[in-house]
Scaffold this motif. Structure first.
Motif, PDB file in Angstrom:
ATOM      1  N   VAL A   1       0.842  -1.203   0.000  1.00 42.12           N
ATOM      2  CA  VAL A   1       0.000   0.000   0.000  1.00 42.12           C
ATOM      3  C   VAL A   1       0.872   1.246   0.000  1.00 42.12           C
ATOM      4  O   VAL A   1       0.624   2.202  -0.741  1.00 42.12           O
ATOM      5  N   GLN A   2       1.928   1.249   0.831  1.00 36.56           N
ATOM      6  CA  GLN A   2       2.842   2.391   0.822  1.00 36.56           C
ATOM      7  C   GLN A   2       3.455   2.578  -0.565  1.00 36.56           C
ATOM      8  O   GLN A   2       3.654   3.719  -1.008  1.00 36.56           O
ATOM      9  N   ALA A   3       3.725   1.486  -1.255  1.00 37.81           N
ATOM     10  CA  ALA A   3       4.293   1.575  -2.599  1.00 37.81           C
ATOM     11  C   ALA A   3       3.340   2.296  -3.546  1.00 37.81           C
ATOM     12  O   ALA A   3       3.778   3.074  -4.411  1.00 37.81           O
ATOM     13  N   ARG A   4       2.035   2.056  -3.407  1.00 42.48           N
ATOM     14  CA  ARG A   4       1.057   2.747  -4.248  1.00 42.48           C
ATOM     15  C   ARG A   4       1.097   4.258  -4.004  1.00 42.48           C
ATOM     16  O   ARG A   4       0.996   5.057  -4.937  1.00 42.48           O
ATOM     17  N   TYR A   5       1.249   4.655  -2.753  1.00 44.29           N
ATOM     18  CA  TYR A   5       1.361   6.081  -2.432  1.00 44.29           C
ATOM     19  C   TYR A   5       2.615   6.678  -3.059  1.00 44.29           C
ATOM     20  O   TYR A   5       2.587   7.771  -3.628  1.00 44.29           O
TER      21      TYR A   5
END
Length: 368
Positions: free
Chosen positions: A227-231
């Protein structure tokens, strides 16, 4: 809460006399070293992130709306076991058990109570009588004036750039409005991620800045790596505002799910909301009658239809799917526009130190 003590790593603990290059009305009011606030994000601002932010010298705020009262007490005690610095708890002012949660805050010696909606005059008085600092979040000048008249100690002012539920007025327009309207400390939120933003906010007359997305994107955050990667991959244009999650403007990362929600009709949306309401009821332990009473409390004083209230059941479960379960295909990712400017995952300590160093350089570079 007792006066913060020096930390085990040798860095000065927060406090009115603690070392800071930027003493403001906020640092003096709550006893932190730096005029920075980590906001209370549901499913994100848990004990690990809050204690890391507090140990770094910022004001960490624990998100309690998705916790039962028993879970809240446990979480508060865990934060207190990890840090001697001041921290806060974010509450829903319209929750039926708000007074029970206030009692937990008072009993456990929490320094700050923050609110996503304006708390009642009575709730503010109860907290202040117990020595708790009250800091509501507001999105309009009239709301700031109201809570200030009721005795709030400070306000967090979130402009339209901020993540989650948001308004349409930009921070650069809303902030000076509020600063000029009230005499209490004003904390700026929406669009902040670095030291230049801190200096800009202070120049407007703010006492500090509050950040959600920037603290979400730290190594101390429990948000799953995928999820952090998507941000981190997102550009400014990848952050959108939709009303399809719960009927209210909600800023988040654009995704396949958001696109599907915006294509779906009202009937499909309501059926999805019923399923999510059932899931949240099971997770929270609430009875259907209690959830109906919560809905009535949400309606009180607001122009909300039952369909919109039912849609509100989407929010906690869709956020949990991404922020806890890591399912970017099934969950929504609340986000400020600054996600498009962030490309790393520092620790909270590294982030705070960097912001304060940037602020010092920005201040020194000003003419005169």
């Amino acid at each position: 809460m007792s006066e913060p003590r020096p930390r085990a790593d040798g860095r000065a603990g927060g406090g009115p006399d603690g070392a800071t290059d930027f003493p403001t009305r906020l640092t003096k009011l709550v006893g932190v070293r730096h005029p920075l606030v980590q906001t209370g994000m549901g499913w994100v601002a848990g004990p690990r992130l809050v204690s890391a932010a507090a140990n770094a010298g910022a004001l960490g705020i624990l998100a309690s709306a998705t916790m039962t009262p028993a879970q809240l007490r446990t979480a508060v005690r865990e934060v207190a076991s990890r840090t001697d610095a001041p921290f806060g708890v974010n509450l829903r002012a319209d929750a039926l058990d708000a007074r029970e949660r206030v009692r937990i805050i008072v009993d456990e010696g929490v320094r700050v109570a923050s609110f996503a909606l304006a708390p009642s005059r009575e709730l503010i008085a109860e907290l202040k009588d117990a020595g708790v600092v009250v800091i509501p979040s507001i999105g309009a000048r009239r709301h700031a004036e109201k809570v200030a008249a009721w005795g709030a100690d400070a306000v967090i002012v979130q402009g339209g750039e901020g993540g989650g539920h948001t308004g349409s007025v930009a921070t650069t327009v809303l902030l000076p409005q509020v600063v000029d309207a009230v005499d209490i400390p004003v904390i700026a939120a929406g669009g902040f991620f670095d030291g230049r933003g801190l200096i800009a906010a202070l120049a407007y007359g703010a006492a500090g800045i509050a950040m959600g997305t920037r603290f979400l994107l730290t190594s101390d955050s429990t948000v799953p790596p995928a999820v952090q990667a998507r941000y981190l991959e997102a550009s400014v244009k990848d952050v959108t505002v939709t009303t399809k999650v719960d009927g209210l403007p909600h800023r988040m990362l654009h995704s396949e799910l958001v696109a599907a929600l915006e294509r779906s009709g009202r009937t499909v949306a309501l059926l999805r909301a019923v399923r999510h309401a059932a899931s949240f009821r099971k997770l929270s332990g609430l009875s259907w009658s209690r959830m109906i009473r919560e809905g009535l409390a949400m309606k009180h004083g607001k122009d909300l239809g039952w369909g919109q209230i039912l849609l509100a059941a989407n929010t906690p479960m869709l956020l949990k799917a991404s922020m806890v379960d890591g399912r970017t295909d099934l969950g929504v990712m609340a986000s400020g526009q600054v996600a498009g400017l962030i490309d790393d995952l520092p620790s909270c300590a590294e982030l705070v130190d960097r912001i304060m160093a940037e602020a010092s350089r920005a201040r020194a570079a000003l003419p005169g």
